[in-house]
Design a protein around this motif. Sequence first.
Motif, PDB file in Angstrom:
ATOM      1  N   GLY A  42     -16.455  -8.142   5.977  1.00 43.66           N
ATOM      2  CA  GLY A  42     -15.356  -7.976   5.022  1.00 43.66           C
ATOM      3  C   GLY A  42     -14.054  -8.524   5.583  1.00 43.66           C
ATOM      4  O   GLY A  42     -13.904  -8.685   6.792  1.00 43.66           O
ATOM      5  N   ASP A  43     -13.098  -8.817   4.696  1.00 48.40           N
ATOM      6  CA  ASP A  43     -11.769  -9.262   5.102  1.00 48.40           C
ATOM      7  C   ASP A  43     -10.827  -8.055   5.181  1.00 48.40           C
ATOM      8  O   ASP A  43     -11.044  -7.052   4.499  1.00 48.40           O
ATOM      9  CB  ASP A  43     -11.166 -10.213   4.042  1.00 48.40           C
ATOM     10  N   VAL A  44      -9.794  -8.198   5.953  1.00 48.26           N
ATOM     11  CA  VAL A  44      -8.694  -7.232   5.858  1.00 48.26           C
ATOM     12  C   VAL A  44      -7.658  -7.874   4.945  1.00 48.26           C
ATOM     13  O   VAL A  44      -7.189  -8.987   5.202  1.00 48.26           O
ATOM     14  CB  VAL A  44      -8.057  -6.915   7.226  1.00 48.26           C
ATOM     15  N   VAL A  45      -7.358  -7.190   3.852  1.00 48.50           N
ATOM     16  CA  VAL A  45      -6.481  -7.758   2.830  1.00 48.50           C
ATOM     17  C   VAL A  45      -5.232  -6.891   2.686  1.00 48.50           C
ATOM     18  O   VAL A  45      -5.338  -5.667   2.564  1.00 48.50           O
ATOM     19  CB  VAL A  45      -7.216  -7.814   1.465  1.00 48.50           C
ATOM     20  N   LEU A  46      -4.088  -7.507   2.735  1.00 50.59           N
ATOM     21  CA  LEU A  46      -2.844  -6.778   2.462  1.00 50.59           C
ATOM     22  C   LEU A  46      -2.502  -6.961   0.998  1.00 50.59           C
ATOM     23  O   LEU A  46      -2.636  -8.065   0.464  1.00 50.59           O
ATOM     24  CB  LEU A  46      -1.685  -7.310   3.308  1.00 50.59           C
ATOM     25  N   GLU A  47      -2.093  -5.890   0.357  1.00 52.25           N
ATOM     26  CA  GLU A  47      -1.758  -5.976  -1.067  1.00 52.25           C
ATOM     27  C   GLU A  47      -0.415  -5.302  -1.324  1.00 52.25           C
ATOM     28  O   GLU A  47      -0.188  -4.168  -0.881  1.00 52.25           O
ATOM     29  CB  GLU A  47      -2.846  -5.295  -1.902  1.00 52.25           C
ATOM     30  N   ALA A  48       0.448  -5.993  -2.056  1.00 60.19           N
ATOM     31  CA  ALA A  48       1.777  -5.433  -2.333  1.00 60.19           C
ATOM     32  C   ALA A  48       1.657  -4.323  -3.371  1.00 60.19           C
ATOM     33  O   ALA A  48       1.019  -4.482  -4.399  1.00 60.19           O
ATOM     34  CB  ALA A  48       2.707  -6.522  -2.852  1.00 60.19           C
ATOM     35  N   SER A  49       2.268  -3.192  -3.045  1.00 56.90           N
ATOM     36  CA  SER A  49       2.157  -2.024  -3.907  1.00 56.90           C
ATOM     37  C   SER A  49       3.542  -1.501  -4.248  1.00 56.90           C
ATOM     38  O   SER A  49       4.458  -1.555  -3.432  1.00 56.90           O
ATOM     39  CB  SER A  49       1.371  -0.950  -3.148  1.00 56.90           C
ATOM     40  N   GLN A  50       3.662  -0.984  -5.446  1.00 55.52           N
ATOM     41  CA  GLN A  50       4.948  -0.383  -5.829  1.00 55.52           C
ATOM     42  C   GLN A  50       5.005   1.093  -5.457  1.00 55.52           C
ATOM     43  O   GLN A  50       6.039   1.719  -5.564  1.00 55.52           O
ATOM     44  CB  GLN A  50       5.162  -0.539  -7.333  1.00 55.52           C
ATOM     45  N   GLN A  51       3.841   1.617  -5.061  1.00 52.03           N
ATOM     46  CA  GLN A  51       3.813   3.035  -4.687  1.00 52.03           C
ATOM     47  C   GLN A  51       4.366   3.245  -3.286  1.00 52.03           C
ATOM     48  O   GLN A  51       4.652   4.352  -2.888  1.00 52.03           O
ATOM     49  CB  GLN A  51       2.371   3.576  -4.718  1.00 52.03           C
ATOM     50  N   HIS A  52       4.459   2.163  -2.513  1.00 48.11           N
ATOM     51  CA  HIS A  52       4.940   2.295  -1.149  1.00 48.11           C
ATOM     52  C   HIS A  52       6.309   1.653  -1.022  1.00 48.11           C
ATOM     53  O   HIS A  52       6.536   0.580  -1.556  1.00 48.11           O
ATOM     54  CB  HIS A  52       3.981   1.600  -0.184  1.00 48.11           C
ATOM     55  N   ASN A  53       7.195   2.296  -0.305  1.00 47.85           N
ATOM     56  CA  ASN A  53       8.479   1.634  -0.098  1.00 47.85           C
ATOM     57  C   ASN A  53       8.936   1.653   1.342  1.00 47.85           C
ATOM     58  O   ASN A  53      10.072   1.287   1.632  1.00 47.85           O
ATOM     59  CB  ASN A  53       9.560   2.182  -1.032  1.00 47.85           C
ATOM     60  N   THR A  54       8.032   2.051   2.234  1.00 42.79           N
ATOM     61  CA  THR A  54       8.340   1.909   3.658  1.00 42.79           C
ATOM     62  C   THR A  54       7.049   1.517   4.370  1.00 42.79           C
ATOM     63  O   THR A  54       5.978   1.480   3.766  1.00 42.79           O
ATOM     64  CB  THR A  54       8.847   3.225   4.292  1.00 42.79           C
ATOM     65  N   LEU A  55       7.163   1.265   5.661  1.00 42.00           N
ATOM     66  CA  LEU A  55       5.987   0.899   6.462  1.00 42.00           C
ATOM     67  C   LEU A  55       5.535   2.064   7.329  1.00 42.00           C
ATOM     68  O   LEU A  55       4.710   1.899   8.213  1.00 42.00           O
ATOM     69  CB  LEU A  55       6.325  -0.302   7.353  1.00 42.00           C
ATOM     70  N   ILE A  56       6.065   3.224   7.062  1.00 41.88           N
ATOM     71  CA  ILE A  56       5.830   4.341   7.984  1.00 41.88           C
ATOM     72  C   ILE A  56       4.348   4.707   8.074  1.00 41.88           C
ATOM     73  O   ILE A  56       3.879   5.165   9.113  1.00 41.88           O
ATOM     74  CB  ILE A  56       6.696   5.569   7.589  1.00 41.88           C
ATOM     75  N   HIS A  57       3.585   4.464   7.007  1.00 43.46           N
ATOM     76  CA  HIS A  57       2.163   4.859   7.059  1.00 43.46           C
ATOM     77  C   HIS A  57       1.388   4.096   8.127  1.00 43.46           C
ATOM     78  O   HIS A  57       0.358   4.554   8.584  1.00 43.46           O
ATOM     79  CB  HIS A  57       1.482   4.737   5.687  1.00 43.46           C
TER      80      HIS A  57
END
Length: 345
Positions: A42-57
Amino acid sequence: MFIDEARIYVKGGDGGNGILAFRREKYVPRGGPSGGDGGRGGDVVLEASQQHNTLIHFRYNPETKAERGRHGEGSNRTGREGANAMLAVPVGTVVYDDRTGEKLHDFTTPGERFIAARGGRGGRGNARFATSTNQAPRRHEPGFPGEERWLRLELKLLADVGLVGFPNVGKSTLISRISAARPKIADYPFTTLEPNLGVVRVDDARSYVVADIPGLIEGAHHGAGLGTQFLRHIERTRLLAHLIDASEASGRDPVGDFHVIMNELREVGEVLAGKPMIVVASRVDAMTEAARLDGLRAFCAEQGLELHAISAVTGAGVERLTLRLAEKLDELRAQASGQEEKVAS
Ligand SMILES: Nc1nc2c(ncn2[C@@H]2O[C@H](COP(=O)(O)OP(=O)(O)OP(=O)(O)O)[C@@H](O)[C@H]2O)c(=O)[nH]1
Ligand SMILES: [Mg+2]
């Protein structure tokens, strides 16, 4: 400029191995090669989300590996592909290769995807190596490794919640209690000279950004105190938390304070004055006359304003407040995306 950063390790799944097998069937003497190919990782895919607004996760989960492909099987069966690993990043995130510094991607729209690490190809089974001169090949390949690398994610932070209020009401104390921000705190007005941003983590999926700005006083829009220049830092927030000192320390009346600050906001513009607001009665541990808080409570009830009493020093009411701010932001975000849909249709 306030920037949130995260370093993450991503690895695509390894490909499954191709295998060595020969057909064995009744009535088919000397069945041919039948080793299937391995599945792709499988690939590791980054997806832009509106539910997230920081990188803290990512701070709690900096490593992601996608699933490996299964090995091939006899009867020419190809192994199953590994599942992709999806990682949500806020819109506005910029992705860099951490080693080379090369900019790899810039997320501008929700739903946009970027393959951060490709899965490895599956190895070929021996069936693939049959030729007219070699009808019983024993050659078969192992799977290929998935791509791996370190990435640096960078996000310019925009505040979700703006803290407003008179000087010395405990704005900086509150942000230092609920986030990792460590602004200067002191018992005199105008301690904060520059805005501070802090990231508040609610749970694995939710976080938001709070802006602490210098205090306002009557006449701020004419330049009194530090003026209103810092209000532009919170012009794009969704929500204001208006801190009002409930203790006697200020010598002012809480309801009077509310009006003074609202006036200053209005002078800057209706956008700011019309923003959703939660009122926060601060320093309640130092309050000796409960009547002060009662007066403010009655006023807020009359105005339909939500009020939370807190002490940023003892922590009383603070957790409740951070959760309410998160809920309120969720509501406002849902409303905003509902409106966007209406406009679009
Ligand atoms: N007793 C008590 N004191 C508090 C509380 N919150 C803040 N303080 C004190 O109030 C003083 C001012 O706090 P700050 O957080 O610097 O206030 P501020 O609103 O950021 O002030 P400016 O930056 O000047 O606008 C400090 O001495 C704090 O220790 C509280 O909940 N209880
Ligand atoms: Mg301050």
